[in-house]
Every structure is written in C-alpha cells, then in structure tokens.
Write a protein that holds these residues in place. Structure first.
Motif, PDB file in Angstrom:
ATOM      1  N   SER A  50      -4.030   1.906  16.973  1.00  0.00           N
ATOM      2  CA  SER A  50      -4.324   2.756  15.818  1.00  0.00           C
ATOM      3  C   SER A  50      -3.577   2.197  14.617  1.00  0.00           C
ATOM      4  O   SER A  50      -2.536   1.562  14.763  1.00  0.00           O
ATOM      5  N   ALA A  51      -4.108   2.441  13.443  1.00  0.00           N
ATOM      6  CA  ALA A  51      -3.525   1.798  12.256  1.00  0.00           C
ATOM      7  C   ALA A  51      -3.601   2.722  11.043  1.00  0.00           C
ATOM      8  O   ALA A  51      -2.894   3.722  10.964  1.00  0.00           O
ATOM      9  N   TYR A  52      -4.473   2.406  10.070  1.00  0.00           N
ATOM     10  CA  TYR A  52      -4.535   3.160   8.824  1.00  0.00           C
ATOM     11  C   TYR A  52      -4.945   4.616   9.092  1.00  0.00           C
ATOM     12  O   TYR A  52      -5.693   4.914  10.025  1.00  0.00           O
ATOM     13  N   SER A 107       2.123  10.096   8.242  1.00  0.00           N
ATOM     14  CA  SER A 107       1.456   9.521   9.411  1.00  0.00           C
ATOM     15  C   SER A 107       1.440   8.007   9.291  1.00  0.00           C
ATOM     16  O   SER A 107       1.122   7.463   8.239  1.00  0.00           O
ATOM     17  N   ASN A 108       1.826   7.334  10.359  1.00  0.00           N
ATOM     18  CA  ASN A 108       1.707   5.875  10.449  1.00  0.00           C
ATOM     19  C   ASN A 108       2.011   5.455  11.886  1.00  0.00           C
ATOM     20  O   ASN A 108       2.517   6.262  12.677  1.00  0.00           O
ATOM     21  N   PRO A 109       1.698   4.216  12.274  1.00  0.00           N
ATOM     22  CA  PRO A 109       2.042   3.762  13.619  1.00  0.00           C
ATOM     23  C   PRO A 109       3.566   3.688  13.775  1.00  0.00           C
ATOM     24  O   PRO A 109       4.206   2.850  13.147  1.00  0.00           O
ATOM     25  N   GLU A 155       0.831  -1.200   0.000  1.00  0.00           N
ATOM     26  CA  GLU A 155       0.000   0.000   0.000  1.00  0.00           C
ATOM     27  C   GLU A 155       0.871   1.256   0.000  1.00  0.00           C
ATOM     28  O   GLU A 155       1.873   1.318   0.713  1.00  0.00           O
ATOM     29  N   CYS A 156       0.472   2.269  -0.765  1.00  0.00           N
ATOM     30  CA  CYS A 156       1.344   3.430  -0.923  1.00  0.00           C
ATOM     31  C   CYS A 156       0.552   4.681  -1.270  1.00  0.00           C
ATOM     32  O   CYS A 156      -0.593   4.618  -1.714  1.00  0.00           O
ATOM     33  N   GLN A 184      -0.369   0.505   6.457  1.00  0.00           N
ATOM     34  CA  GLN A 184      -0.530   1.643   5.569  1.00  0.00           C
ATOM     35  C   GLN A 184      -0.134   2.935   6.277  1.00  0.00           C
ATOM     36  O   GLN A 184      -0.265   3.064   7.503  1.00  0.00           O
ATOM     37  N   GLY A 185       0.355   3.892   5.525  1.00  0.00           N
ATOM     38  CA  GLY A 185       0.650   5.224   6.039  1.00  0.00           C
ATOM     39  C   GLY A 185       0.204   6.265   5.035  1.00  0.00           C
ATOM     40  O   GLY A 185      -0.029   5.965   3.858  1.00  0.00           O
ATOM     41  N   SER A 186       0.097   7.500   5.475  1.00  0.00           N
ATOM     42  CA  SER A 186      -0.324   8.589   4.594  1.00  0.00           C
ATOM     43  C   SER A 186       0.787   9.612   4.477  1.00  0.00           C
ATOM     44  O   SER A 186       1.500   9.894   5.445  1.00  0.00           O
ATOM     45  N   ILE A 187       0.924  10.188   3.282  1.00  0.00           N
ATOM     46  CA  ILE A 187       1.938  11.218   3.056  1.00  0.00           C
ATOM     47  C   ILE A 187       1.266  12.412   2.388  1.00  0.00           C
ATOM     48  O   ILE A 187       0.408  12.261   1.516  1.00  0.00           O
ATOM     49  N   LEU A 188       1.634  13.610   2.827  1.00  0.00           N
ATOM     50  CA  LEU A 188       0.962  14.833   2.390  1.00  0.00           C
ATOM     51  C   LEU A 188       1.981  15.916   2.092  1.00  0.00           C
ATOM     52  O   LEU A 188       2.896  16.159   2.884  1.00  0.00           O
ATOM     53  N   GLY A 189       1.840  16.573   0.945  1.00  0.00           N
ATOM     54  CA  GLY A 189       2.687  17.704   0.608  1.00  0.00           C
ATOM     55  C   GLY A 189       1.988  19.020   0.892  1.00  0.00           C
ATOM     56  O   GLY A 189       0.768  19.132   0.772  1.00  0.00           O
TER      57      GLY A 189
END
Length: 429
Positions: free
Chosen positions: A385-387, A351-353, A271-272, A326-331
């Motif tokens: 906490s996770a996704y 953001s991710n665990p 996941e990406c 899974q993690g989230s990335i934001l610009g």
C-alpha cells in the motif's frame, strides 16, 4: 476548518530544531467496512491488528494497462468524491493518463458508488499532456474545486526538472483548475492558472511543480490552501503553498516554507498536505526523499509566513518507506473528551505506510497541533500500500473517517481501495 472532511528560490533562510519526544499510551481505533455490500460492517481494533475489509473503487486490469494511482478524496453533502489518475501505460509517472472520478452516496446501507467519469482530457489537444496530482477542495454549498498539473505526455520527470524556464516564458508544465457547483455531478471546463503571475516573486518560474497530491483545505477564515513541491534545474525540491481568498477564482503564493536541518544539512520536502489545527495555525506535513523521516513546517498566520513561532522540524517518530512516500493529513474538531494541556482546537490524523517498505498503511493521531504523534499506529492495510487520502464526516451524530488508498499487488498492479473507520476517543489512554 469549517467542516470535518478537511479543514478544508530561490529563497534562503533555513533553521534547525529537534522533534518532540513521543509518548507511549495505546490508542484503540476501530476500522470497518461500510460499503454497499454490507449493512453490518466487520469491526477490528488496534490490539489485534487484523487486516480490515475494504472496497475496491478503481480496479486495475491484470496487465496493469490501465492501472490506477494517486488517490484524492473529499466528502460533501452525503457524497464521497474519489479522484485518481488512470494510467494506460503502466504504473510509472509517464505516458497516457486520464483524470477520473467516482461519486459514492453514503446511506444507511453503506456507500453506493456511481460509474467512473473522465474529467481530463477534455479534447484531442489535451491528450498530448498527462494529468497528475488531483487536489480537490470543498468550498461549500455544492462548490468543489479540483486543481491538478499537466505535463508533456511522454517527457520524463527528470527531463522536465532539468529544463529551465526562460524569463517571461511558460514552463513545460501547467497548473489547471476545474469547478463544480452541484457537488461534483457536472464540471465546468478547466482553466489554466497564470503560473507566471503566481510565481512572479521568483527569478523565474520553477522548472517543475507538483501540487498535493490529495485534498486541499479551507481555513476558518475562508481562505483556500493548496500545497505542493517545486524545483529549479540543479536544485532540490522544496514545499510551497498557494492560497485563494475568493473561493478559488484567483491564487497567489504563500510565504516561504523554510526547511529543517539534520546533521548540518537541509532536509528537502516533497509531496505534502496541510492541516489547520487552530485559527489560522497551519501545519504542512511533507514527504522526504532518501532515508530521512517526514518533516513538518508551521504557519501561525494562514500561510502568509512560515517558521514563527515554531521552526520546521524533522519528525523522527514518523516512519516511512526508503525514498519516501506521500501521506495524508486531516484536521477535525476535537471531540468532547477530557482535555490535555497541549490539546488544540482541532486534532489531526496522518495516514502513510508506517514501514520501511510500501506496505502497512497506517493511521496516527495527534492532539497537540501535530507536534507529537504519541498513539499506536493502526494498520488499515497490512500488505502492499502506498499513497492515500483522508476525509471525515458525521453520520448519526458520530464522527467517522474514510481513507482512499493505493493497494499494491503483484506486477505493480495498483488498485484504489476505500475504507471507513472510527476512533474510540473515550479510551485514548
């Protein structure tokens, strides 16, 4: 990166590189609750690492039927759009599911959330499939896209992956897209994307495909980018990117995403999400399976090709749970502070665990195109906490961020929580 909410194979070559060494300054981040119930949110900071108050946007039943999983979040025209999967047969990746949405209006007194609405299924035939992995993209001026996968409702993932797609035939999975032109108030019926055409550069359509999950992005050029992972029978999953140059009407495959190596073996991506950190310079940050850290892959031409000038990297400094998450990335646009030599036009949050378990959902900051993540992680949720998914917005002239994430309770009860936070950019050092 036109706004702050997101900027917005059987192929062969692989190359290895070493991750950049992290620095050590401490970053102060303020996290706060900004919801309808509180006009004066509580504020904490990273030095005390106190758990932050949150708003539960999707609350599961005590017996976990239904339960909510796989959040996705965007912000547009003073509204948050929070998407997720509503799972009726428990938290596992199988069984009856709906794709649901809540819109939250941002005002002076916080966020007021509208009732939950169902976006899929649209008819009885749809109920034979399970919708998964929501990927929203803000195109602009009320136009929002939602891409997602569907799979046979009661067929396990391992069976789908083990089922090859015969040449000229369609796979067991589908790739669907919905459009809204009024900021998510109403949605057109879904369209099924022609995966045979999109994956025509391969010998066959992948056995399985999963986009996202979490937001896609719109580049400065106007190109839309959605990332995900694919696999063929007997092969490991690997990341991919598809792009659209006509606001989501048509889609094509991006360049091959090569994988890094660790101890002589390729580290497979799962996941990406993608982020644009300079004009057409895109970083794809990926979950891995097993005990490997996260990986990153780089494109300098808007996802037409990957791997030049920067090779894919294993990001040893990015901790994560065993078997990955899974993690989230934001610009977002770099703030008006004193610049460093390696600063990019856009900075990034991840953001991710930040733990070997699914707990301690944390936010990290990079200023140099995601090459290093040198600042102290700030914990948004200490417990299970996770996704997660990140978005950004401006309120009263101040850059703010929001995170929509899974909060895990006993008996695998998953709620979807929401928190708004700010960053003290003046005290990064």
């Amino acid at each position: 990166m036109g706004n702050t909410n997101t900027k917005e194979t059987k192929r062969k070559s692989r190359s290895a590189s070493k991750a950049a060494a992290p620095k050590s300054p401490v970053q102060k981040i303020q996290a706060q609750q900004e919801v309808q119930e509180s006009a004066k949110p509580n504020v904490g900071d990273s030095s005390s690492q106190k758990p932050q108050s949150t708003k539960t946007v999707f609350e599961s039943s005590q017996d976990t039927k239904p339960t909510y999983r796989i959040p996705a979040l965007v912000f547009h025209e003073n509204y948050f759009l929070a998407f997720c999967e509503k799972r009726f047969d428990g938290h596992w990746d199988i069984g009856k599911m709906d794709l649901v949405l809540r819109r939250g209006h941002l005002g002076d007194d916080g966020v007021k959330w509208e009732p939950e609405v169902t976006l899929y299924p649209e008819n009885d035939t749809d109920k034979l499939m399970r919708p998964m992995n929501p990927v929203p993209i803000v195109v602009g001026e009320g136009h929002i896209i939602l891409m997602f996968n569907t799979f046979p409702k009661d067929t396990p993932e391992k069976v789908i992956k083990a089922t090859p797609t015969p040449p000229g035939k369609l796979p067991l999975w589908q790739l669907l897209i919905k459009h809204s032109t009024d900021g998510g108030k109403t949605w057109k019926n879904y369209q099924q994307l022609p995966v045979g055409d999109i994956f025509s550069g391969f010998n066959s359509v992948p056995s399985t495909c999963a986009v996202g999950p979490g937001h896609g992005i719109k580049l400065e050029s106007g190109r839309l980018v959605v990332t995900g992972n694919i696999a063929w029978k007997g092969e490991d999953n690997r990341p991919f990117a598809i792009v659209s140059d006509d606001n989501g009407d048509t889609w094509k495959m991006g360049g091959e995403i090569n994988l890094p190596e660790l101890n002589g073996n390729s580290v497979t991506g799962n996941e990406c999400q993608a982020v644009e950190v300079a004009h057409n310079y895109v970083v794809v940050n990926c979950r891995t399976l097993g005990t490997h850290p996260r990986i990153q892959c780089y494109s300098s031409d808007g996802c037409d090709t990957f791997g030049s000038p920067d090779s894919p990297k294993v990001m040893r400094a990015l901790k994560g749970p065993k078997h990955g998450c899974q993690g989230s990335i934001l610009g977002f646009s770099a703030p008006l502070v004193e610049k460093e030599t390696n600063d990019k036009k856009y900075w990034a949050l991840l953001s991710n665990p930040h733990s070997d378990k699914r707990e301690k959902l944390s936010v990290l900051l990079s200023r140099d195109g995601c090459k290093t993540w040198p600042y102290q992680p700030v914990v948004l949720e200490h417990k299970g906490s996770a996704y997660s998914d990140l978005t950004g917005f401006t309120q009263d002239g101040q850059q703010k961020f929001a995170c929509l994430f899974e909060r895990i309770h006993a008996n695998n009860k998953h709620d979807i929580n929401f928190v708004i936070f700010t960053i003290d950019f003046e005290n990064l050092k």
